[in-house]
Design a protein around this motif. Structure first.
Motif, PDB file in Angstrom:
ATOM      1  N   GLY A 355      -9.791   6.635  27.482  1.00 47.57           N
ATOM      2  CA  GLY A 355      -8.794   5.372  27.811  1.00 47.57           C
ATOM      3  C   GLY A 355      -9.311   4.060  27.301  1.00 47.57           C
ATOM      4  N   ASP A 371       3.847   3.617  28.599  1.00 50.92           N
ATOM      5  CA  ASP A 371       2.607   3.235  29.441  1.00 50.92           C
ATOM      6  C   ASP A 371       2.357   1.574  29.181  1.00 50.92           C
ATOM      7  OD1 ASP A 371       2.196   5.759  30.488  1.00 50.92           O
ATOM      8  OD2 ASP A 371       0.673   6.139  28.820  1.00 50.92           O
ATOM      9  N   GLU A 441      -8.299   3.835  34.585  1.00 52.49           N
ATOM     10  CA  GLU A 441      -7.484   3.580  35.640  1.00 52.49           C
ATOM     11  C   GLU A 441      -6.838   2.306  35.743  1.00 52.49           C
ATOM     12  OE1 GLU A 441      -8.442   5.566  39.204  1.00 52.49           O
ATOM     13  OE2 GLU A 441      -8.553   7.654  38.136  1.00 52.49           O
ATOM     14  N   SER A 459      -4.074   2.349  31.653  1.00 49.62           N
ATOM     15  CA  SER A 459      -4.478   3.513  30.973  1.00 49.62           C
ATOM     16  C   SER A 459      -5.082   3.753  29.647  1.00 49.62           C
ATOM     17  CB  SER A 459      -3.237   4.637  31.185  1.00 49.62           C
ATOM     18  OG  SER A 459      -2.722   5.000  32.595  1.00 49.62           O
TER      19      SER A 459
END
Length: 552
Positions: A355, A371, A441, A459
């Motif tokens: 990530g 995203d 996250e 993300s």
């Protein structure tokens, strides 16, 4: 798998047949070429292709058509098929309109009519456009499959290596793709075996090193000659330019690259201020052209080898590889460029390649579809990355420590970043923490003015900060400044380096403290950090190498 489509449109039936015939003659084996005679017909065909999930690689349109101009048509094509290449056929009187369309609708190229002979005017342009499209769509042309996990560091390393070396592959996630899970099960692969690289000839590689992967794919990983005139360490713009000029002038030349040719520039989604390319070109395209050019003149390219040491053996300069192996040459060019500086914040190191990434190739934007993406940095590389991600991501947040973008980013990029509706620029801000279990996250972004911070869902975090040369392998013989940049030329006459030059003659402009060892590009102290200047220094280094070789 059905062939990708090339769609043509011209309201003159004779011209329509001619362009369709010429394209079909050269590309018909690999593409389905469809000709239409009106914008309405072309849009109807395009709509049918989209509904049937058929790939459209290229749309070629005349400009002057009734009811709808070619640019108006291609604007609608861009909305329906964002990744198709767009080629406009136009008259000389319409060139100003075509040039504006490069910015307005992302036109890829315009070509003056007539295009005869096609071998000189049509095919070279079309070849370049289709090559770019194929590189962005490896799943359309390749049977090489990579089975791995989305948040695996080794999987990311493998995909990056393949992408940057222009090796088409199809990515299969063990959790998200049914076929990926099935193949992993058939191979009896556990987490430590991923990624699996399934080569078409039946070879299955389990979590391969980049050297093993390169060997399996037939990439050159070992030098062929015992002694070279010039060894170039680093395959970025400076190194590749030096390879082209050295090999073309008859020097036995070898380039050693640890990862893939192109360096940081090779990962750029678009280089728009490089002379001679009004539409700009991707770093991958520039790299591919340069590698082909160097190879045409006889330069060797040795890939996936990490240089860990340097030795002087009389008139010979030697570089040693990690593990085993070495290359000897009568002169050496250091063109290793720089890498992005690490982001020092809690959680970042643990989540790197899960990530959190340093730099990004143009192809990585597609995996961020829908995203939210955070980009840290304010130089041109960060601006280009933000624009590239914005084509796919729901939102892109550009995190900038400074009070304004203009201090470090070219004005044309600043304007485009500000005009993008889904890019948010957070000035006087920095990412101070990264959070997540097995992947990123959330990020914590702090306001440097107020001192406040907030934790935000994310993300993807891509870092484009600073410049850090990797020159520790040079040892004590090569003078470097406290940050690791190589000292060259007249700077060797200044303190604290004045006693490092061993000869009565003055060092050449790009020569280091070791005669016969030169440096070019970003790795050199006080270089410009621009692609064009790196290319210029690479070419200049060859002239100086000739002068040096004439003295030994």
């Amino acid at each position: 798998m059905s062939k990708p489509t090339i769609l043509t449109v011209d309201d003159d039936p004779v011209v329509s047949r001619a362009i369709t015939r010429d394209l079909r003659a050269r590309y018909g084996a690999d593409y389905r070429v469809v000709g239409t005679t009106s914008a309405a017909e072309a849009l109807a065909v395009l709509g049918e292709l989209v509904l049937r999930d058929r790939s459209v690689a290229l749309v070629v349109s005349d400009q002057r058509m009734p009811a709808m101009t070619g640019i108006e048509l291609l604007e609608q094509v861009r909305e329906q098929v964002p990744d198709a290449k767009l080629l406009l056929l136009t008259a000389y009187a319409d060139t100003d309109v075509a040039i504006r369309a490069i910015n307005d609708i992302g036109l890829d190229y315009y070509l003056l009519k007539p295009w005869d002979p096609p071998g000189e005017r049509l095919y070279p342009v079309t070849d370049d456009l289709l090559d770019d499209w194929r590189r962005a769509h490896p799943e359309e042309t390749s049977q090489l499959r990579v089975v791995g996990h989305r948040w695996s560091e080794r999987s990311h390393e493998t995909k990056t290596f393949l992408t940057r070396n222009h090796v088409p592959y199809r990515w299969l996630d063990v959790e998200r793709d049914e076929e990926g899970g099935r193949l992993a099960g058939l191979a009896g692969a556990g987490p430590d075996d991923l990624p699996l690289v399934l080569v078409p000839d039946g070879v299955t590689l389990r979590a391969p090193s980049m050297l093993d992967l390169a060997d399996a794919l037939g990439l050159r990983t070992r030098a062929e000659q015992p002694l070279y005139d010039l060894c170039i360490v680093g395959g970025g713009p400076a190194g590749l330019a030096a390879a082209v000029y050295a090999a073309s002038e008859g020097l036995r030349t070898v380039v050693v690259e640890q990862h893939a040719p192109g360096g940081q520039a090779g990962q750029s989604a678009s280089i728009e201020n490089y002379l001679g390319f009004p539409k700009g070109l991707s770093g991958a395209d520039l790299t591919d052209r340069a590698v082909a050019q160097a190879g045409r003149f006889g330069a060797e390219m040795v890939l996936a080898r990490d240089v860990v040491g340097f030795e002087t053996r009389g008139p010979v300069r030697a570089v040693r590889f990690d593990g085993s192996g070495e290359i000897e040459a009568r002169s050496l060019l250091i063109a290793t460029g720089v890498s992005y500086r690490r982001l020092e914040a809690p959680g970042v190191e643990r989540l790197t390649s899960r990530g959190v990434y340093y730099g990004a190739s143009a192809s990585e934007a597609r995996q961020c579809e829908g995203d939210e993406v955070y980009v840290v940095g304010a130089a041109n590389s960060a601006g280009q990355a933000a624009l590239n991600f914005a084509q796919h991501a729901k939102r892109v947040v550009l995190v900038v420590r400074a009070a304004a973008l203009e201090a470090t980013m070219s004005q044309y990029l600043v304007a485009r970043v500000r005009a993008a509706p889904n890019i948010e620029v957070r000035l006087r801000s920095e990412v101070v923490a990264a959070h997540g279990e097995d992947h990123l996250e959330r990020v914590t972004v702090a306001d440097r003015t107020s001192g406040t911070s907030e934790e935000l869902p994310a993300s993807w975090l891509f870092v484009f900060i600073g410049a850090q040369p990797r020159t520790d392998w040079l040892g004590a013989e090569i003078a470097r400044d406290p940050h690791g940049f190589v000292v060259t030329g007249q700077d060797l006459a200044t303190a604290p380096y004045a006693d490092r030059w061993p000869l009565a003659r003055a060092p050449y402009t790009l020569e280091t403290s070791m005669p016969g060892v030169f440096a070019a590009g970003d790795v050199r102290l006080d270089s410009m950090k621009r692609v064009a200047s790196a290319v210029g220094e690479g070419a200049m280094a060859v002239y100086l190498v000739h002068r040096y070789l004439a003295t030994i």
